[in-house]
Design a protein around this motif. Structure first.
Motif, PDB file in Angstrom:
ATOM      1  N   ALA A   1       0.829  -1.217   0.000  1.00 44.11           N
ATOM      2  CA  ALA A   1       0.000   0.000   0.000  1.00 44.11           C
ATOM      3  C   ALA A   1       0.856   1.258   0.000  1.00 44.11           C
ATOM      4  N   HIS A   2       2.057   1.166   0.559  1.00 42.76           N
ATOM      5  CA  HIS A   2       2.968   2.320   0.570  1.00 42.76           C
ATOM      6  C   HIS A   2       3.402   2.730  -0.844  1.00 42.76           C
ATOM      7  N   GLN A   3       3.244   1.862  -1.817  1.00 39.82           N
ATOM      8  CA  GLN A   3       3.569   2.274  -3.185  1.00 39.82           C
ATOM      9  C   GLN A   3       2.677   3.428  -3.624  1.00 39.82           C
ATOM     10  N   TRP A   4       1.479   3.517  -3.063  1.00 41.80           N
ATOM     11  CA  TRP A   4       0.594   4.647  -3.327  1.00 41.80           C
ATOM     12  C   TRP A   4       0.842   5.756  -2.314  1.00 41.80           C
ATOM     13  N   TRP A   5       0.902   5.391  -1.038  1.00 40.34           N
ATOM     14  CA  TRP A   5       1.002   6.378   0.042  1.00 40.34           C
ATOM     15  C   TRP A   5       2.409   6.386   0.612  1.00 40.34           C
ATOM     16  N   TYR A   6       3.257   7.173   0.046  1.00 39.60           N
ATOM     17  CA  TYR A   6       4.657   7.472   0.329  1.00 39.60           C
ATOM     18  C   TYR A   6       5.430   7.512  -0.957  1.00 39.60           C
ATOM     19  N   SER A   7       5.364   6.411  -1.762  1.00 39.27           N
ATOM     20  CA  SER A   7       6.167   6.388  -2.979  1.00 39.27           C
ATOM     21  C   SER A   7       5.622   7.367  -4.008  1.00 39.27           C
ATOM     22  N   MET A   8       4.360   7.219  -4.381  1.00 38.57           N
ATOM     23  CA  MET A   8       3.801   8.129  -5.390  1.00 38.57           C
ATOM     24  C   MET A   8       3.249   9.409  -4.765  1.00 38.57           C
ATOM     25  N   VAL A   9       2.451   9.288  -3.704  1.00 42.10           N
ATOM     26  CA  VAL A   9       2.010  10.475  -2.964  1.00 42.10           C
ATOM     27  C   VAL A   9       2.955  10.612  -1.781  1.00 42.10           C
ATOM     28  N   GLY A  10       3.870  11.561  -1.852  1.00 43.68           N
ATOM     29  CA  GLY A  10       4.893  11.702  -0.826  1.00 43.68           C
ATOM     30  C   GLY A  10       4.448  12.580   0.326  1.00 43.68           C
ATOM     31  N   ASN A  11       5.196  12.502   1.409  1.00 40.95           N
ATOM     32  CA  ASN A  11       4.938  13.350   2.569  1.00 40.95           C
ATOM     33  C   ASN A  11       6.187  13.385   3.435  1.00 40.95           C
ATOM     34  N   ASP A  12       6.169  14.246   4.428  1.00 41.13           N
ATOM     35  CA  ASP A  12       7.273  14.365   5.369  1.00 41.13           C
ATOM     36  C   ASP A  12       7.148  13.228   6.384  1.00 41.13           C
ATOM     37  N   GLN A  13       7.889  12.144   6.176  1.00 43.85           N
ATOM     38  CA  GLN A  13       7.790  10.980   7.055  1.00 43.85           C
ATOM     39  C   GLN A  13       8.384  11.228   8.430  1.00 43.85           C
ATOM     40  N   VAL A  14       9.202  12.265   8.551  1.00 44.79           N
ATOM     41  CA  VAL A  14       9.849  12.555   9.830  1.00 44.79           C
ATOM     42  C   VAL A  14       8.927  13.363  10.737  1.00 44.79           C
ATOM     43  N   ASN A  15       8.268  14.361  10.162  1.00 48.23           N
ATOM     44  CA  ASN A  15       7.443  15.269  10.965  1.00 48.23           C
ATOM     45  C   ASN A  15       5.945  15.022  10.844  1.00 48.23           C
ATOM     46  N   VAL A  16       5.514  14.350   9.784  1.00 52.84           N
ATOM     47  CA  VAL A  16       4.087  14.060   9.584  1.00 52.84           C
ATOM     48  C   VAL A  16       3.942  12.587   9.181  1.00 52.84           C
ATOM     49  N   PRO A  17       4.412  11.658  10.033  1.00 52.03           N
ATOM     50  CA  PRO A  17       4.443  10.257   9.609  1.00 52.03           C
ATOM     51  C   PRO A  17       3.071   9.617   9.436  1.00 52.03           C
ATOM     52  N   TRP A  18       2.051  10.167  10.094  1.00 53.98           N
ATOM     53  CA  TRP A  18       0.736   9.524  10.023  1.00 53.98           C
ATOM     54  C   TRP A  18       0.138   9.563   8.616  1.00 53.98           C
ATOM     55  N   LEU A  19       0.551  10.558   7.818  1.00 54.08           N
ATOM     56  CA  LEU A  19      -0.113  10.763   6.535  1.00 54.08           C
ATOM     57  C   LEU A  19       0.077   9.573   5.601  1.00 54.08           C
ATOM     58  N   ASP A  20       1.222   8.917   5.677  1.00 50.85           N
ATOM     59  CA  ASP A  20       1.382   7.701   4.862  1.00 50.85           C
ATOM     60  C   ASP A  20       1.179   6.430   5.677  1.00 50.85           C
ATOM     61  N   GLU A  21       1.621   6.410   6.944  1.00 52.44           N
ATOM     62  CA  GLU A  21       1.515   5.178   7.729  1.00 52.44           C
ATOM     63  C   GLU A  21       0.069   4.854   8.089  1.00 52.44           C
ATOM     64  N   SER A  22      -0.683   5.842   8.528  1.00 49.63           N
ATOM     65  CA  SER A  22      -2.074   5.598   8.889  1.00 49.63           C
ATOM     66  C   SER A  22      -2.886   5.161   7.673  1.00 49.63           C
ATOM     67  N   LEU A  23      -2.660   5.846   6.553  1.00 48.21           N
ATOM     68  CA  LEU A  23      -3.430   5.534   5.354  1.00 48.21           C
ATOM     69  C   LEU A  23      -3.042   4.169   4.786  1.00 48.21           C
ATOM     70  N   SER A  24      -1.770   3.811   4.852  1.00 49.27           N
ATOM     71  CA  SER A  24      -1.352   2.487   4.381  1.00 49.27           C
ATOM     72  C   SER A  24      -1.937   1.390   5.262  1.00 49.27           C
ATOM     73  N   ASN A  25      -1.952   1.628   6.571  1.00 49.59           N
ATOM     74  CA  ASN A  25      -2.525   0.627   7.464  1.00 49.59           C
ATOM     75  C   ASN A  25      -4.030   0.463   7.231  1.00 49.59           C
ATOM     76  N   PHE A  26      -4.715   1.587   7.030  1.00 49.53           N
ATOM     77  CA  PHE A  26      -6.141   1.495   6.719  1.00 49.53           C
ATOM     78  C   PHE A  26      -6.365   0.819   5.375  1.00 49.53           C
ATOM     79  N   SER A  27      -5.510   1.077   4.399  1.00 45.78           N
ATOM     80  CA  SER A  27      -5.708   0.552   3.046  1.00 45.78           C
ATOM     81  C   SER A  27      -5.725  -0.966   3.008  1.00 45.78           C
TER      82      SER A  27
END
Length: 508
Positions: free
Chosen positions: A363-389
């Motif tokens: 799921a991270h191929q969509w949420w982090y790889s293609m849709v990027g974000n600040d994993q250091v300061n805003v980690p929930w934006l990809d981790e939460s969404l990948s876990n929900f996905s």
């Protein structure tokens, strides 16, 4: 009249006419000049040509290489000495950087993650130039950030070429940072081994450093051409696609690999790998595992295949030509663009947790790889969404009842337990703001429950529309929470600030 006398008088008369003309201000006609030829544009080298990277894309997504505004191009030649103690990587790196900010830059910052405290290793620079000139260097963020002072200011829209030569020592049996920068059990993992351009934000360069229990990378989408020379018996697995492999004198092989539009480039290599492959449409899916783990390796391949199918149907096309899943001596699972690394323990004792982890990392191929974000300061934006996905993986593969059970067991339970113990927390925080024992329950748990409850509130069809629009809106870009909230309110037609505040910005 004698001819001679006539000739003298004619010459005298002609001189008088010319003199009178000069006195009257007459000018001789300007000579006609041939037009100058139009200069022929010098084509960029292949590694700076976007069309080069079409080979790493699906044919249906090949034009995506043109979607990236002012990308950074990397060309890296790396030579691995596995016999050194510790192993070393000698690298020559060229970087073509375009200033996409609105600010004239005097310096460009690179992240040097091998210098991260605790590794006991270093990225040692031998030479750095900008436009062929030696430059001043300065280090920040505990040696993990390198500032390169430019010989001339770089205005917005302009580009600069930087050249680096360096060597990297690779730690042995290193468990820090999930163990993804490591040499262990004849497996070489080179996570973030190169000099990576930092992200420039409105207030300057982002040089934040994550603790060991968080992902370190915050990067813009770029293009990579990497030539890796290793012992001939090693199999090399990387982000992107291998386009050439040649054997050299001295029992080494050089692998040439290119990426599509990706924000990171991972390398894993070993002389022990066994490979199984399948396809999802035109996407080549590879599983690399150790001898004796064929059954688990092929099961992991099946999990990744079904995850890829579910997420393409739910969110949008996976645009790259291949996806690799690799067994390695790491902790849990870690995502990279086009590549997932999974811990050896999940091949030795494969079970339901292994399946969930594969679904999460894909799921991270969509949420982090293609849709990027600040994993250091805003980690929930990809981790939460990948876990929900992962709920879409289970629904597509098994049905709703199994999906609900998996979500409860692997996602919601950890948050509910933390909350009962008085350890509820605000989701929108940097990694470093969490105690290690709270990071998972809040970021992976509570943040994912937010999406689950949002689906309950808006309906599944509406939430899928939101996620699809969010994906297209921020594809290959960097996202912030406001982007997700903006798309959600537009698609749903509802004001969601209160709901967002309750789940993401508040704690009991």
């Amino acid at each position: 009249m004698p001819i001679k006398t006539y000739h003298l008088r004619y010459v005298a008369l002609l001189v008088m006419v010319l003199c009178v003309g000069c006195q009257a201000g007459a000018k001789p006609a300007a000579p006609t000049l041939a037009p100058l030829p139009t200069p022929t544009a010098v084509p960029p080298p292949a590694w700076q040509d976007r069309d080069t990277y079409r080979a790493a894309m699906l044919e249906a997504a090949a034009d995506d290489v043109t979607r990236i505004e002012a990308p950074t191009f990397y060309q890296i030649e790396a030579y691995v000495d596995i016999t050194a103690h510790p192993p070393r990587v000698y690298a020559i790196q060229n970087t073509h950087y375009s200033n996409s900010t609105e600010t004239t830059l005097d310096s460009i910052f690179f992240r040097l993650f091998p210098n991260k405290p605790g590794y006991g290793t270093a990225l040692t620079l031998e030479r750095v130039t900008a436009e062929g000139e030696e430059v001043e260097l300065h280090f920040q963020s505990e040696g993990t950030a390198l500032g390169v002072a430019l010989p001339n200011p770089l205005p917005p829209g302009q580009s600069v070429d930087l050249h680096m030569e360096y060597d990297v020592t690779v730690p042995v049996e290193n468990a820090r940072g999930y163990g993804t920068f490591n040499y262990q059990g004849d497996i070489l993992l080179l996570s973030n081994f190169f000099a990576m351009v930092a992200v420039h934000e409105d207030d300057g360069w982002n040089l934040s450093l994550a603790p060991d229990y968080g992902d370190p990378v915050f990067a813009e989408t770029s293009f990579f051409t990497v030539e890796l020379t290793v012992p001939q018996d090693m199999v090399v697995v990387t982000s992107g696609t291998t386009v050439d492999r040649r054997d050299n004198i001295g029992e080494t092989t050089t692998w040439t690999c290119i990426s599509g539009p990706m924000r990171d480039f991972m390398v894993v290599a070993s002389d022990r790998f066994v490979q199984s492959s399948t396809a999802v449409g035109h996407i080549r899916l590879n599983s690399y595992y150790l001898p004796g783990h064929q059954q688990a390796g092929e099961q992991v391949l099946a999990y990744a295949r079904d995850s890829l199918r579910a997420y393409q149907q739910s969110f949008g096309l996976y645009p790259f030509a291949e996806l690799d899943v690799v067994e390695a001596p790491i902790q849990s699972g870690v995502e990279y663009p086009g590549l997932v690394v999974l811990a050896e323990q999940h091949y030795e004792h494969s079970g339901e947790l292994t399946e969930f982890l594969v679904a999460h990392e894909v799921a991270h191929q969509w949420w982090y790889s293609m849709v990027g974000n600040d994993q250091v300061n805003v980690p929930w934006l990809d981790e939460s969404l990948s876990n929900f996905s992962t709920i879409y993986y289970y629904e597509h593969t098994y049905g709703q009842a199994r999906a609900e059970l998996a979500f409860e067991n692997f996602v919601a339970r950890s948050y509910r337990q933390a909350k009962e113990e008085g350890r509820d927390g605000v989701v929108l925080q940097p990694v470093a703001a969490f105690a290690p024992q709270d990071y998972g329950p809040i970021v992976y748990g509570k943040g994912a429950v937010f999406f689950y409850e949002l689906r309950e509130k808006l309906g599944d069809a509406t939430l899928l529309d939101i996620l699809q629009d969010y994906f297209e809106d921020r594809k290959y870009k960097l996202a912030v929470p406001g982007d997700l909230l903006r798309v959600a309110e537009i698609v749903s037609g509802q004001e969601l600030d209160g709901f967002y505040t309750e789940w993401i910005l508040s704690a009991e």
